[in-house]
Design a protein around this motif. Sequence first.
Motif, PDB file in Angstrom:
ATOM      1  N   ILE A 246       2.302  16.102  -9.059  1.00  0.00           N
ATOM      2  CA  ILE A 246       1.670  17.185  -8.626  1.00  0.00           C
ATOM      3  C   ILE A 246       1.374  18.241  -9.990  1.00  0.00           C
ATOM      4  N   GLY A 247       0.364  18.661 -10.211  1.00  0.00           N
ATOM      5  CA  GLY A 247       0.130  19.449 -11.413  1.00  0.00           C
ATOM      6  C   GLY A 247       0.598  20.831 -11.443  1.00  0.00           C
ATOM      7  N   LYS A 248       0.519  21.410 -12.538  1.00  0.00           N
ATOM      8  CA  LYS A 248       0.881  22.744 -12.714  1.00  0.00           C
ATOM      9  C   LYS A 248       0.374  23.861 -11.643  1.00  0.00           C
ATOM     10  N   GLY A 249       0.976  24.684 -10.995  1.00  0.00           N
ATOM     11  CA  GLY A 249       0.447  25.528 -10.280  1.00  0.00           C
ATOM     12  C   GLY A 249      -0.159  25.092  -8.753  1.00  0.00           C
ATOM     13  N   VAL A 250      -0.113  23.777  -8.504  1.00  0.00           N
ATOM     14  CA  VAL A 250      -0.510  23.548  -7.234  1.00  0.00           C
ATOM     15  C   VAL A 250       0.245  23.594  -6.015  1.00  0.00           C
ATOM     16  N   ASN A 251      -0.294  24.156  -4.841  1.00  0.00           N
ATOM     17  CA  ASN A 251       0.302  24.436  -3.655  1.00  0.00           C
ATOM     18  C   ASN A 251      -0.238  23.648  -2.621  1.00  0.00           C
ATOM     19  N   LEU A 252       0.400  22.719  -2.005  1.00  0.00           N
ATOM     20  CA  LEU A 252       0.107  22.038  -0.840  1.00  0.00           C
ATOM     21  C   LEU A 252       0.819  21.666   0.004  1.00  0.00           C
TER      22      LEU A 252
ATOM     23  N   VAL B 138       0.936  -1.138   0.033  1.00  0.00           N
ATOM     24  CA  VAL B 138      -0.027   0.055   0.026  1.00  0.00           C
ATOM     25  C   VAL B 138       0.957   1.281  -0.139  1.00  0.00           C
ATOM     26  N   VAL B 139       0.598   2.181  -0.648  1.00  0.00           N
ATOM     27  CA  VAL B 139       1.236   3.541  -0.918  1.00  0.00           C
ATOM     28  C   VAL B 139       0.213   4.628  -0.784  1.00  0.00           C
ATOM     29  N   GLU B 140       0.564   5.569   0.245  1.00  0.00           N
ATOM     30  CA  GLU B 140      -0.682   6.498   0.681  1.00  0.00           C
ATOM     31  C   GLU B 140      -0.203   7.717   1.396  1.00  0.00           C
ATOM     32  N   GLY B 141      -0.678   8.436   1.026  1.00  0.00           N
ATOM     33  CA  GLY B 141      -0.393  10.025   1.457  1.00  0.00           C
ATOM     34  C   GLY B 141      -1.406  10.934   1.953  1.00  0.00           C
ATOM     35  N   GLU B 142      -1.249  11.882   3.014  1.00  0.00           N
ATOM     36  CA  GLU B 142      -2.360  12.556   3.365  1.00  0.00           C
ATOM     37  C   GLU B 142      -1.868  13.999   2.785  1.00  0.00           C
ATOM     38  N   MET B 143      -2.773  14.677   1.940  1.00  0.00           N
ATOM     39  CA  MET B 143      -2.431  15.952   1.233  1.00  0.00           C
ATOM     40  C   MET B 143      -3.378  17.033   1.567  1.00  0.00           C
ATOM     41  N   ILE B 144      -2.921  18.233   1.887  1.00  0.00           N
ATOM     42  CA  ILE B 144      -3.789  19.483   2.251  1.00  0.00           C
ATOM     43  C   ILE B 144      -3.360  20.434   1.084  1.00  0.00           C
ATOM     44  N   LEU B 145      -4.416  20.597   0.493  1.00  0.00           N
ATOM     45  CA  LEU B 145      -4.405  21.553  -0.679  1.00  0.00           C
ATOM     46  C   LEU B 145      -4.734  23.008  -0.223  1.00  0.00           C
ATOM     47  N   PHE B 146      -3.894  23.981  -0.532  1.00  0.00           N
ATOM     48  CA  PHE B 146      -4.054  25.489  -0.009  1.00  0.00           C
ATOM     49  C   PHE B 146      -5.154  26.083  -1.000  1.00  0.00           C
ATOM     50  N   PRO B 147      -5.443  27.217  -0.514  1.00  0.00           N
ATOM     51  CA  PRO B 147      -6.650  27.980  -1.266  1.00  0.00           C
ATOM     52  C   PRO B 147      -6.121  28.768  -2.400  1.00  0.00           C
ATOM     53  N   ASP B 148      -4.865  28.776  -2.509  1.00  0.00           N
ATOM     54  CA  ASP B 148      -4.464  29.734  -3.912  1.00  0.00           C
ATOM     55  C   ASP B 148      -3.958  28.900  -4.762  1.00  0.00           C
ATOM     56  N   ALA B 149      -4.005  27.421  -4.538  1.00  0.00           N
ATOM     57  CA  ALA B 149      -3.496  26.278  -5.449  1.00  0.00           C
ATOM     58  C   ALA B 149      -4.683  26.471  -6.869  1.00  0.00           C
ATOM     59  N   SER B 150      -3.846  25.807  -7.928  1.00  0.00           N
ATOM     60  CA  SER B 150      -4.520  25.915  -9.102  1.00  0.00           C
ATOM     61  C   SER B 150      -5.640  24.748  -9.149  1.00  0.00           C
TER      62      SER B 150
END
Length: 223
Positions: A200-206, A86-98
């Motif tokens: 991670i895609g273009k312009g993503v902030n997390l 199993v591969v897993e991650g907890e990810m928090i996307l920021f408000p200014d992300a694309s």
Amino acid sequence: MSRHIMLLAAVILPSLGAAQQPAAAPLTPLGWSWRTDQPASPQKGNSGKVGDAAFEFVHMAPGWHITMGPGGTLFDPRERVDGRFVVEGEMILFPDASEGEYGVFVGGHSLDGAAARWTAFVVRGDGSAAVLHHEAGMTTMLLPWAAHPAVKPKPSGATAKNYVTVRAELDSVRFFVNSERIGAWPRAALEVEGGFGFRIGKGVNLHITNLDATRRLAPFPRR
């Protein structure tokens, strides 16, 4: 005599102070590598703002903070998975992300060159999920983007937290968000052994709290 001692100390002490200065922090976590969709260089700091030819990838306990200019993959080439895992991650996307994608990839091979191939399970800020396969410079959709109630969308002006998981059983590969299954494929249909990391895609902030890879001996629950 005392004046001579004081002058000598004035010469030596600054020299010692200079020698004891800490080394400059690395631009990216030690041992990690990356490949961006377009030429880009790591940028020092954690400003949350980068240009199209830069990205930030820094330790921020717990985990890492990533801000992408172009999209890309980030990985530790010393790590790989095989068998039942199993591969897993907890990810928090920021408000200014694309609205770009973010998640984990498995089945990584030749990750630092033009022949890179991988399979990624990703989500995005509009509450949708997809499975992508990259090979020979082309990225194809194995599971097209579709909204799913398990994926937490990014509210206006707030963060969104999603736990993204790939489970590889001996007969199947299953994809989960926040413990709810999004899709599954026969194991023979997907190449999942090899390197793993972040897509991670273009312009993503997390912020990514963790990336865990676990080798399983017992079968997973049938769901």
